[in-house]
Motif scaffolding. Structure first.
Motif, PDB file in Angstrom:
ATOM      1  N   GLN A 137       2.271  -6.039   7.585  1.00 58.41           N
ATOM      2  CA  GLN A 137       2.216  -4.959   6.604  1.00 58.41           C
ATOM      3  C   GLN A 137       3.535  -4.186   6.558  1.00 58.41           C
ATOM      4  O   GLN A 137       4.040  -3.880   5.480  1.00 58.41           O
ATOM      5  N   TYR A 183      -5.294   2.308   6.797  1.00 57.80           N
ATOM      6  CA  TYR A 183      -4.231   3.188   7.287  1.00 57.80           C
ATOM      7  C   TYR A 183      -4.530   4.635   6.908  1.00 57.80           C
ATOM      8  O   TYR A 183      -4.993   4.905   5.800  1.00 57.80           O
ATOM      9  N   ALA A 223      -4.063  -0.801   2.449  1.00 62.85           N
ATOM     10  CA  ALA A 223      -2.605  -0.733   2.380  1.00 62.85           C
ATOM     11  C   ALA A 223      -2.108  -0.493   0.957  1.00 62.85           C
ATOM     12  O   ALA A 223      -1.163   0.285   0.750  1.00 62.85           O
ATOM     13  N   GLU A 245      -1.192  -8.238  11.999  1.00 60.44           N
ATOM     14  CA  GLU A 245      -1.529  -7.650  10.717  1.00 60.44           C
ATOM     15  C   GLU A 245      -0.596  -6.481  10.408  1.00 60.44           C
ATOM     16  O   GLU A 245      -0.044  -6.383   9.317  1.00 60.44           O
ATOM     17  N   VAL A 246      -0.427  -5.603  11.410  1.00 66.81           N
ATOM     18  CA  VAL A 246       0.387  -4.408  11.208  1.00 66.81           C
ATOM     19  C   VAL A 246       1.842  -4.792  11.002  1.00 66.81           C
ATOM     20  O   VAL A 246       2.517  -4.262  10.110  1.00 66.81           O
ATOM     21  N   SER A 247       2.331  -5.736  11.772  1.00 62.98           N
ATOM     22  CA  SER A 247       3.745  -6.064  11.587  1.00 62.98           C
ATOM     23  C   SER A 247       3.958  -6.750  10.239  1.00 62.98           C
ATOM     24  O   SER A 247       4.983  -6.544   9.600  1.00 62.98           O
ATOM     25  N   VAL A 306       7.111   1.505  15.296  1.00 61.67           N
ATOM     26  CA  VAL A 306       5.794   1.224  15.875  1.00 61.67           C
ATOM     27  C   VAL A 306       5.487   2.199  17.005  1.00 61.67           C
ATOM     28  O   VAL A 306       6.312   2.442  17.874  1.00 61.67           O
ATOM     29  N   ALA A 327      -2.989   2.941  12.110  1.00 65.55           N
ATOM     30  CA  ALA A 327      -3.671   1.720  11.667  1.00 65.55           C
ATOM     31  C   ALA A 327      -5.019   1.640  12.367  1.00 65.55           C
ATOM     32  O   ALA A 327      -5.101   1.777  13.582  1.00 65.55           O
ATOM     33  N   VAL A 384       4.113   3.402  12.111  1.00 62.40           N
ATOM     34  CA  VAL A 384       2.673   3.141  12.097  1.00 62.40           C
ATOM     35  C   VAL A 384       2.204   3.091  13.545  1.00 62.40           C
ATOM     36  O   VAL A 384       2.848   2.475  14.389  1.00 62.40           O
ATOM     37  N   VAL A 428      -0.627   2.071  16.429  1.00 62.75           N
ATOM     38  CA  VAL A 428      -1.642   1.047  16.676  1.00 62.75           C
ATOM     39  C   VAL A 428      -2.390   1.423  17.944  1.00 62.75           C
ATOM     40  O   VAL A 428      -1.784   1.840  18.924  1.00 62.75           O
ATOM     41  N   MET A 437      -7.382  -4.167   8.053  1.00 65.17           N
ATOM     42  CA  MET A 437      -6.839  -2.918   8.570  1.00 65.17           C
ATOM     43  C   MET A 437      -6.831  -1.864   7.465  1.00 65.17           C
ATOM     44  O   MET A 437      -6.631  -2.175   6.293  1.00 65.17           O
TER      45      MET A 437
END
Ligand code: C2E
Ligand code: CA
Ligand code: CA
Length: 680
Positions: free
Chosen positions: A498, A441, A664, A494-496, A544, A457, A512, A514, A439
């Motif tokens: 991060q 950002y 990131a 992945e995002v969570s 989110v 993301a 962030v 998504v 990912m």
């Protein structure tokens, strides 16, 4: 019916003997404890008779023996060895002067035996009654001629007894089973074994019924079957359910055409057949051009009706020559068994394309769709089912990528040139397993004070052969192949993770966003899945934002609306992405309350103080704000664009001007200052 047991009873209560010159010999008897002849072998006739209670008949018997030809039956009683009396009958046959044979029978026992026989017959009657109540019963002779049927048989078949008895079961044959099926059955019962199976029969009125059948051969004394008892039970309902389930599993619910599973099965069968004897067959992939447009503009109800009509038209054109299947969405496939040469497939493809010339009339609409067709033939373009399908798909994509409304016959060069598409289609699993995705950002910045308000993301695929494959290329393919579910889930994880890392590093949270794909949102349990992922990392939902595009709402308005509402209730923010492309229907803005509106790059690009676009964008921004949305401008590359946007009140800007999407750890530096100084 005489059973083994009864025969045994008779035998057990008899004794035989021989009289020769006044002496009794060869005494044999299977007598019981009650009476016995055992000690009498070698006794004189007088003594023998006295022991058997018939001493009074001695003189008469001596007379008969002298005459040399006669017989006599004497009834006597003796005391039983167990107490009580035993009634005996002594048969004497004089065969020649001085020579006779005799049999002694236990009359008492005989009566009991008869009683037992009656009891046995009674229980057989009871059994028959019970059987008649529950089952369809028939008896046939060795040749298969019906000798008995019960009422249930008549009820089920609709024939009466007189019509059935004397005939064979052919009268109810439904022609469903093969000759071999019945041959096997006869072989089994003919050799004396029980046969069990399910048979479809035809009643007098032409309707079909299914029976679960057990045929028991009834044997004669030599053990040879002489009659067959057939016991059947009605399983028509069960069969109908099975059929329904089978139909659901193998046929497309919308068009009624065979579905992908059925098509695969048939194709595999065709390959197998062709392997046995030299045979050619062809496969065609048909993808509709312009279907999505109809679906998006007129709604999926009209879209569905159109698919039904297309299916019908294809089925008529192919007719008896093969099968037409709907593989899913707007994809159809045709399998033509037994072709002479590939030319034949070309002719059919031509005819199908011509068939699309005339419009489909649905409701009041006159709809035009065309098809892109990929053709493969066996054995030229593949030796197994998978390869044939893959190649037909490739050939079809060839048409899609070029002119549409055409067909292409697969050839080997195609595979090389479409290698990239093929690698993408088939590379998703491996990419997930071997961490080829990552990912990046991209910050969203407040144009007034240049503070970072959040990030978007974005996924990246670093392919071992093709290098960076942009998401714009592979996401649509992942959607088509269904891999978007797994990929989308990976992104959320992945995002969570991060967000969790940033939190652990002590950064105060920034939201962030998504991107969600339509199919992803519509998978079952989507909301539960999302909740559990973020809960796993203990991430507050306010951090989110979920981005969706307008087309998702258009296609499945009601479902998507309720899903989004649930997500909002859970605290997630919902953004409407790519506003300004497609329809930008205000209706949706009214129907659903988005938190964020993202203006597409195409609106922003080249915007300046002097341009007309400025006014349009300004109007859109104030519209968005009037709905209470945060308005974000995407794709901001130039300082001038940024300045103009600030001037007309956009809330946030995102674009290369501030930063490309980055890893990131590069974001960490930005988070330290939490503000973007100047561009690139
Ligand atoms: P999008 O959601 O509209 O994402 C914004 C795209 O604009 C990104 O392209 C971003 O790199 C690009 N961009 C940002 N600033 C600028 C700029 O100043 N100039 C220009 N020319 N482009 C800029 P990217 O990363 O290639 O993504 C393309 C599309 O792929 C995305 O469009 C989104 O629809 C989809 N996508 C990306 N990541 C994901 C994901 O994780 N899941 C899903 N379902 N789709 C994704
Ligand atoms: Ca986006
Ligand atoms: Ca966008």
């Amino acid at each position: 019916m005489e059973t083994e047991g009864m025969r045994e009873l008779y035998d057990r209560n008899r004794a035989t003997f021989v009289v020769e010159n006044g002496i009794v010999s060869c005494v044999h008897g299977d007598t019981t404890d009650r009476w016995s002849t055992e000690s009498l072998d070698g006794a004189s006739l007088l003594c023998f008779l006295e022991e058997m209670g018939g001493g009074g008949y001695y003189d008469e018997l001596i007379e008969l023996l002298r005459e040399g030809c006669s017989q006599k039956e004497i009834e006597t009683s003796i005391a039983s060895q167990e107490g009580g009396t035993v009634n005996l009958t002594i048969h004497v046959h004089v065969l020649s002067p001085g020579y006779a044979i005799g049999i002694i029978e236990d009359r008492t026992r005989k009566v009991e035996t008869e009683r037992e026989l009656a009891r046995t017959l009674k229980s057989l009657e009871d059994m028959k009654y019970a059987l008649d109540q529950s089952s369809i019963v028939a008896i046939t002779d060795r040749q298969g001629r019906i000798t008995y049927v019960n009422d249930k048989f008549c009820e089920m078949s609709g024939y009466d007894k007189a019509e059935l008895i004397g005939g064979t079961h052919r009268i109810i044959n439904s022609s469903y089973h093969s000759r071999e099926f019945f041959k096997k059955m006869w072989r089994t019962i003919g050799s004396g074994d029980v046969w069990k199976g399910e048979i479809r029969n035809r009643a007098r009125d032409g309707s079909y019924y299914w029976v679960d059948t057990t045929i028991v051969p009834l044997h004669n004394e030599e053990g040879k079957p002489v009659q067959y008892l057939a016991i059947r039970n009605d399983i028509t309902d069960k069969k109908r359910n099975e059929e329904k389930i089978r139909h659901m599993a193998y046929y497309d619910h919308l068009t009624g055409l065979p579905n992908r599973r059925m098509f695969d099965k048939q194709l595999k069968e065709a390959v197998q057949e062709a392997g046995r004897r030299p045979e050619r067959f062809g496969v065609m992939f048909i993808d509709l051009d312009g279907f999505k447009y109809v679906n998006d503009t007129l709604g999926h109800l009209i879209g569905d009706l159109l698919l039904i009509e297309v299916g019908k038209r294809l089925a008529t054109m192919v007719a008896q020559k093969g099968i037409v299947s709907r593989l899913g969405g707007d994809e159809f496939a045709v399998l033509i068994r037994e072709i002479e040469d590939p030319e034949q497939m070309k002719e059919l493809a031509d005819r199908i394309l011509k068939g699309f010339d005339s419009a489909f009339i649905i409701d009041d609409y006159e709809l035009h769709v065309t098809g892109s067709i990929g053709v493969t033939t066996y054995p030229e373009s593949g030796q197994d089912a998978d390869t044939m399908m893959r190649h037909a798909d490739l050939a079809m994509y060839r048409v899609k990528g070029a002119q549409k409304n055409q067909y292409h016959l697969f050839n080997v060069h195609m595979e090389e040139s479409t290698g990239r598409l093929f690698d993408i289609q088939n590379g998703f699993h491996k990419a997930l397993d071997t961490n080829q995705f990552h990912m990046v950002y991209q910050p969203r910045v407040n144009p007034d004070n240049l503070r970072i308000e959040g990030f978007e993301a974005l996924i990246r695929w670093d392919h071992p052969e093709h290098g960076d494959i942009p998401p714009g290329e592979f996401i649509p393919i992942a959607e088509e192949t269904g891999m978007i579910h797994a990929i989308g889930e990976w992104v959320l994880h992945e995002v969570s993770e991060q967000l969790w890392k940033w939190r652990r590093q002590g950064f105060s949270p920034l939201p962030v966003s998504v991107n969600l794909s339509p199919n992803q949102l519509l998978q079952s349990n989507f909301v539960t899945k999302v909740l559990s992922i973020f809960q796993g990392y203990n991430i507050p939902h306010e951090w989110v934002e979920l981005e969706i595009t307008e087309s998702m709402l258009i296609e499945n308005e009601a479902v998507v609306k309720s899903l989004l509402s649930r997500l909002q209730e859970e605290g997630f923010r919902i953004a409407l992405d790519d506003f300004g492309t497609g329809y930008s229907s205000l209706a949706y803005l009214r129907k659903f309350k988005f938190d964020v509106m993202k203006l597409d790059r195409s609106l922003i690009q080249g915007i300046s103080e002097e341009s007309n676009d400025k006014e349009i964008v300004e109007a859109v921004i104030s519209l968005g704000k009037s709905f209470g949305m945060t308005v974000v401008a995407e794709g901001v590359e130039e300082e001038e664009e940024m300045e103009v946007l600030r001037g007309i009140g956009v809330d946030e800007v995102q674009g290369y001007y501030f930063s490309h999407p980055v890893y990131a750890d590069q974001i960490n530096n930005m988070l330290l200052t939490k503000s973007m100084k100047t561009g690139r």
